[in-house]
Write a protein that holds these residues in place. Structure first.
Motif, mmCIF file in Angstrom:
data_model
loop_
_atom_site.group_PDB
_atom_site.id
_atom_site.type_symbol
_atom_site.label_atom_id
_atom_site.label_comp_id
_atom_site.label_asym_id
_atom_site.label_seq_id
_atom_site.Cartn_x
_atom_site.Cartn_y
_atom_site.Cartn_z
ATOM 1 N N SER A 147 39.937 43.208 58.136
ATOM 2 C CA SER A 147 39.086 42.125 58.649
ATOM 3 C C SER A 147 39.144 40.914 57.720
ATOM 4 N N LEU A 148 39.380 41.156 56.432
ATOM 5 C CA LEU A 148 39.552 40.027 55.502
ATOM 6 C C LEU A 148 40.853 39.291 55.806
ATOM 7 N N THR A 149 41.918 40.082 56.002
ATOM 8 C CA THR A 149 43.211 39.474 56.330
ATOM 9 C C THR A 149 43.076 38.629 57.599
ATOM 10 N N ARG A 150 42.318 39.167 58.553
ATOM 11 C CA ARG A 150 42.111 38.468 59.815
ATOM 12 C C ARG A 150 41.465 37.095 59.607
ATOM 13 N N ARG A 151 40.571 37.026 58.617
ATOM 14 C CA ARG A 151 39.899 35.738 58.356
ATOM 15 C C ARG A 151 40.906 34.651 57.994
ATOM 16 N N ILE A 152 41.977 35.049 57.324
ATOM 17 C CA ILE A 152 43.004 34.054 56.954
ATOM 18 C C ILE A 152 43.571 33.408 58.216
ATOM 19 N N LEU A 153 43.813 34.246 59.230
ATOM 20 C CA LEU A 153 44.445 33.745 60.454
ATOM 21 C C LEU A 153 43.564 32.735 61.180
ATOM 22 N N ALA A 219 44.683 33.158 50.611
ATOM 23 C CA ALA A 219 44.281 34.549 50.386
ATOM 24 C C ALA A 219 43.164 34.615 49.339
ATOM 25 N N LEU A 220 43.300 33.805 48.304
ATOM 26 C CA LEU A 220 42.294 33.807 47.242
ATOM 27 C C LEU A 220 40.949 33.309 47.776
#
Ligand SMILES: [Zn+2]
Length: 297
Positions: A147-153, A219-220
């Motif tokens: 879900s964190l990775t998804r926030r990047i998108l 990402a950071l």
């Protein structure tokens, strides 16, 4: 004869082990490849991890390798022999292919915005390794990682100001892929699309570096947001420290911030807008663990 050889465990077939689908088979070659450069035996804790996946104990396995002529011992150091090289290389090529396949699948899932699927692929890939992890991707991921990775998108942030929609899209995919794997790699200049290179053009950085650091920032940012939200939501952390690398690229502003502690609600926003580093602000939030006395108070 085959029966007796098998009974005494002395007829290992390196090629068969290296290509086997049985993890206890290829684990042996995976162990063997750790000795391509001479090294002492693994420490007790690591040997325990190997014991769980090898068909015989770690020490018996090394002894068997020596007997097979696959490993030589010189004092404390073990090293693989030329006789072992062909199937050690075959196994390395197999690992490479597996990595490429997994990376392609993850990329496809991320392009489809399915980060949960991408994380499943990562976990499956890592658990196919004898010790449960690959030597290039991050430590055992949290379930919340997808879900964190998804926030990047879906990020909308001033870090992306002034960039064309195509560049934003490309950077988000690059950043999300690295974030999902918890591994960060630079791409060759030739693999940076011309529109990205033009958008990020910088006198200080090559296109490859500029893309790397911009993706790193995204990402950071997501990881910092997550840390901040976790601190804000919990009772155990009252203060956050600003931390970051100290090197030639650290700007004076960020250098002065490093080590500063703030109440969670008052912590400055990261990345610092005042940062002048060509790499961008690399500061991160570190929760300050309260000492026992603080908690008592
Ligand atoms: Zn900074």
């Amino acid at each position: 004869m085959g029966f007796f050889k098998k009974l005494f465990g002395s007829d290992l077939d390196g090629r068969a082990l290296a290509t086997s689908t049985d993890i206890s088979d290829y684990a042996q070659i995976d162990l063997l490849r750790r000795f391509v450069e001479p090294r002492p035996r693994h420490d007790a804790q690591e040997a325990m991890r190997w014991n769980r996946v090898l068909p015989r104990s770690y020490d018996d396995t090394l002894a068997l390798f020596v007997k097979q002529g696959w490993l030589t011992r010189d004092g404390d150091l073990f090293q693989t022999t030329p006789a072992a090289a062909p199937f050690v290389e075959e196994y390395a090529a197999r690992l490479d292919r597996g990595r490429q396949r997994a990376m392609e699948k993850v990329r496809t899932a991320i392009v489809a915005r399915d980060c949960g699927e991408a994380l499943d692929i990562r976990r499956q890939y890592e658990s196919s390794h004898p010790l449960g992890s690959a030597d290039w991707s991050g430590p055992e991921p949290q379930l919340s990682r997808s879900s964190l990775t998804r926030r990047i998108l879906f990020l909308n942030h001033w870090l992306l100001d002034g960039l064309s929609p195509e560049t934003v899209e490309w950077l988000k995919l690059y950043a999300a892929e690295q974030h999902l794997w918890e591994a960060y790699w630079q791409l060759p200049d030739a693999e940076i699309p011309a529109y990205v290179a033009a958008d990020l053009a910088s006198s200080a950085l090559t296109p490859s570096e500029a893309a790397y650091w911009k993706a790193y920032q995204l990402a950071l940012y997501v990881d910092n947001q997550e840390t901040w939200q976790r601190c804000k939501g919990g009772d155990h952390v009252r203060r956050i420290e600003i931390a970051g690398p100290e090197d030639d690229h650290t700007c004076e502003f960020c250098r002065a911030e490093h080590g500063q502690e703030y109440l969670v609600a008052r912590v400055p926003e990261l990345p610092h807008r005042a940062c002048t580093s060509p790499l961008g602000c690399r500061c991160r939030y570190e929760p300050v663990l309260e000492s026992y006395e603080d908690l008592e108070a």
